[in-house]
Scaffold this motif. Structure first.
Motif, PDB file in Angstrom:
ATOM      1  N   GLY A 114       0.816  -1.203   0.000  1.00 56.03           N
ATOM      2  CA  GLY A 114       0.000   0.000   0.000  1.00 56.03           C
ATOM      3  C   GLY A 114       0.849   1.252   0.000  1.00 56.03           C
ATOM      4  O   GLY A 114       2.083   1.191  -0.051  1.00 56.03           O
ATOM      5  N   GLN A 116       0.411   3.904   2.378  1.00 56.89           N
ATOM      6  CA  GLN A 116       0.390   4.630   3.648  1.00 56.89           C
ATOM      7  C   GLN A 116       1.815   4.857   4.154  1.00 56.89           C
ATOM      8  O   GLN A 116       2.625   3.934   4.204  1.00 56.89           O
ATOM      9  N   THR A 117       2.106   6.101   4.546  1.00 61.07           N
ATOM     10  CA  THR A 117       3.440   6.436   5.048  1.00 61.07           C
ATOM     11  C   THR A 117       3.335   7.189   6.368  1.00 61.07           C
ATOM     12  O   THR A 117       2.257   7.663   6.756  1.00 61.07           O
ATOM     13  N   ASN A 124       7.180   3.936   4.581  1.00 60.91           N
ATOM     14  CA  ASN A 124       6.004   3.125   4.238  1.00 60.91           C
ATOM     15  C   ASN A 124       5.717   2.129   5.358  1.00 60.91           C
ATOM     16  O   ASN A 124       6.608   1.392   5.797  1.00 60.91           O
ATOM     17  N   THR A 126       3.077  -0.219   5.404  1.00 59.17           N
ATOM     18  CA  THR A 126       2.174  -1.297   5.008  1.00 59.17           C
ATOM     19  C   THR A 126       2.934  -2.615   4.943  1.00 59.17           C
ATOM     20  O   THR A 126       4.152  -2.642   4.772  1.00 59.17           O
ATOM     21  N   PRO A 168      -1.808   2.584  14.542  1.00 57.98           N
ATOM     22  CA  PRO A 168      -2.153   2.547  13.109  1.00 57.98           C
ATOM     23  C   PRO A 168      -1.275   3.434  12.249  1.00 57.98           C
ATOM     24  O   PRO A 168      -1.177   3.216  11.044  1.00 57.98           O
ATOM     25  N   TRP A 171       1.785   0.946  11.505  1.00 53.49           N
ATOM     26  CA  TRP A 171       1.498  -0.357  10.905  1.00 53.49           C
ATOM     27  C   TRP A 171       0.036  -0.320  10.464  1.00 53.49           C
ATOM     28  O   TRP A 171      -0.843  -0.086  11.274  1.00 53.49           O
ATOM     29  N   LYS A 172      -0.195  -0.479   9.209  1.00 49.02           N
ATOM     30  CA  LYS A 172      -1.530  -0.279   8.625  1.00 49.02           C
ATOM     31  C   LYS A 172      -2.614  -0.955   9.460  1.00 49.02           C
ATOM     32  O   LYS A 172      -2.597  -2.156   9.696  1.00 49.02           O
ATOM     33  N   ASP A 173      -3.539  -0.099   9.936  1.00 49.76           N
ATOM     34  CA  ASP A 173      -4.705  -0.535  10.722  1.00 49.76           C
ATOM     35  C   ASP A 173      -4.328  -1.152  12.069  1.00 49.76           C
ATOM     36  O   ASP A 173      -5.172  -1.745  12.728  1.00 49.76           O
ATOM     37  N   ASP A 175      -2.894  -3.792  12.604  1.00 44.95           N
ATOM     38  CA  ASP A 175      -3.412  -5.149  12.395  1.00 44.95           C
ATOM     39  C   ASP A 175      -2.523  -6.151  13.134  1.00 44.95           C
ATOM     40  O   ASP A 175      -1.438  -6.503  12.671  1.00 44.95           O
TER      41      ASP A 175
END
Length: 509
Positions: A114, A116-117, A124, A126, A168, A171-173, A175
């Motif tokens: 992805g 997202q940064t 980055n 993701t 978030p 680290w994306k969301d 997760d």
């Protein structure tokens, strides 16, 4: 009114005190190590304090240029690795006798799933689009380092997988399941290169920290992952109030932070197979933002003294974030004193907290006294080293006086004996470059003369006296102003001097 307390140290006193202050220090992203000012600040820190390891972000970010791709004549895409900048950075670290505490992240853009940064420099955050490619990158990097610097050297470098995946923004969301997948595959890839590597995580900070630590260990148990250590972060201020370029914060009571750290220790020890496992705090400071004026103050130095006196009680190491102010999470700072994380302000100016670390690094020996405001150790030669600090929560308080009676050894029988008491004082009067900068008019661009003056104003006040022993005991009285930190040494004075020299006569006494 001055607050006074008196203590007597018994001859064979031994008090538990795990002082690992110089194990690791933080840095901005790794690519910043290519800058001259960065290297000068790190050299100053190493000369005075001498950290063993350094940890920062951005090993795999695009400015380090490690991960590359090309397409061959058949249209097939291949990975290739460029270690030019990595070698320059690692060579510079080793030349200063400091080794990396490797943090694996962030994601190369060409490998990312992805866009997202995080931060001004756009790391980055993701997961990889292809985990096999990620693991191959990790392995290729470690093998290159081992080939260049030697297996025996490189396998001693600790490795941490990612940074703050519970947030978030990092680290994306946030997760958890995806992070555990990243950790498991990365752990296996590293151990495949060499099982002697020590690998840890989950490098969490704040939010749902208890849940993340427990779930992480449950995952490791379920997947039979013999994680080598646990990592987490530790910050001690409330949410900042933002004004212009700056964030103003309120300190939390230290006990709140220690209680939170204890929960991590308790959770780990509740797992039979992980009981007693090392905890490494891979980031800590007062505030978690790089534009907090508190970082530049004497109050910060005194508060951190209290932290350094206790963080070793339940943690193997604790890495201050960061050594210097060449740092760009929110962009390039406008002024030399902008509330950066660093121990050193831009221009090579040590902040008061720099000396707190210097003093604790020199505090090696058997602990004989320890309270909420002082630590004293006895060295093998019978001399003493100590620190007294006067922390205030709201920036104001009263001076304190702490008196210690210390047994001195090595005095010949029948001699009264003397000792030398050396003190180094860092407080708002004696070592306050921030106040000096303010008096100058807060210049954003320092001239050579201004830098020189600020460096002069950033040194501790050194004083010394000779004092007769009483019944083999040295009486030491240390006065500390509010937000002050005083380091002292007490050593027996050996008879000497040149024939005919009389100090008292020289000074008119």
């Amino acid at each position: 009114m001055m607050q006074e307390k008196k203590y007597t140290v018994e001859k064979d006193t031994k008090i538990p005190f795990h002082n690992n202050v110089a194990y690791c220090i933080g840095t901005g992203r790794m690519g910043l190590a290519l800058q001259k000012e960065y290297q000068e600040q790190l050299a100053l820190v190493q000369e005075e304090i001498g950290f063993s390891h350094i940890r920062g972000h951005g090993l795999f970010s695009d400015d380090m240029a490690i991960y590359q791709e090309y397409t061959d004549e058949n249209g097939i895409k291949h990975a290739e690795y460029n270690f030019t900048y990595l070698d320059l950075v690692m060579d510079s670290y080793l030349s200063l006798n400091i080794r990396p505490f490797l943090e694996l992240g962030f994601m190369p853009d060409k490998m990312a799933s992805g866009k997202q940064t995080v931060f001004y420099w756009k790391g980055n955050v993701t997961p990889p689009e292809n985990y096999d490619a990620w693991c191959a990158l990790v392995q290729a990097t470690l093998r290159h380092l081992m080939e260049r610097y030697g297996e025996q050297e490189v396998v001693q470098w600790p490795i941490e997988v990612w940074n703050e995946p519970n947030l978030p923004g990092f680290w994306k969301d946030a997760d958890m399941e995806e992070y555990f997948k990243l950790f498991a595959l990365t752990f296996a890839a590293i151990k495949e290169v060499d099982g002697r590597f020590r690998v840890g995580g989950p490098a969490i900070c704040g939010v749902e920290d208890e849940k993340w630590i427990r779930c992480f260990l449950e995952f490791c148990r379920k997947e039979s992952i013999s994680v080598d250590f646990v990592t987490r972060h530790h910050y001690t201020t409330e949410v900042p109030e933002n004004v212009g370029h700056y964030g103003y914060v309120k300190l939390r009571e230290p006990e709140e932070g220690y209680a939170n750290l204890q929960t991590t220790r308790d959770i780990i020890d509740s797992f039979e197979e992980f009981k007693g496992m090392e905890i490494h705090i891979t980031e800590f400071n007062t505030s978690y933002i790089p534009n907090c004026p508190l970082h530049d103050t004497n109050q910060n130095a005194a508060y951190i003294a209290g932290q350094l006196s206790r963080l070793g009680d339940m943690n193997e190491s604790y890495s201050y974030w960061t050594f210097g102010d060449i740092f760009e999470e929110q962009g390039v700072p406008f002024t030399p004193f902008h509330g950066g994380f660093g121990l050193v302000a831009n221009g090579g100016i040590p902040k008061p907290t720099f000396w707190t670390f210097k003093f604790f690094a020199d505090l090696q020996g058997t602990c004989v006294h320890r309270t909420d405001e002082a630590v004293i150790v006895r060295k093998e030669d019978g001399s003493y080293r100590g620190i007294v600090w006067n922390m205030t929560m709201d920036g104001t308080g009263e001076d304190i006086c702490r008196s210690f009676r210390l047994p001195m050894e090595g005095i010949p029988s029948g001699e009264k004996g003397e000792c030398c008491i050396l003190t180094k004082t860092v407080d708002e009067v004696t070592c306050n470059p921030l106040k000096l900068w303010h008096a100058m008019g807060e210049p954003s661009s320092l001239s050579g003369e201004q830098k020189k003056l600020l460096k002069e104003g950033a040194r501790p006040l050194v004083e010394a006296q000779r004092k007769e022993l009483e019944d083999g005991m040295a009486d030491v009285c240390i006065t500390v102003r509010e937000n002050g930190v005083v380091y002292f040494e007490v050593s027996p004075v050996k008879a000497g001097g040149d024939r005919g020299y009389c100090y008292k006569r020289v000074v008119g006494k």
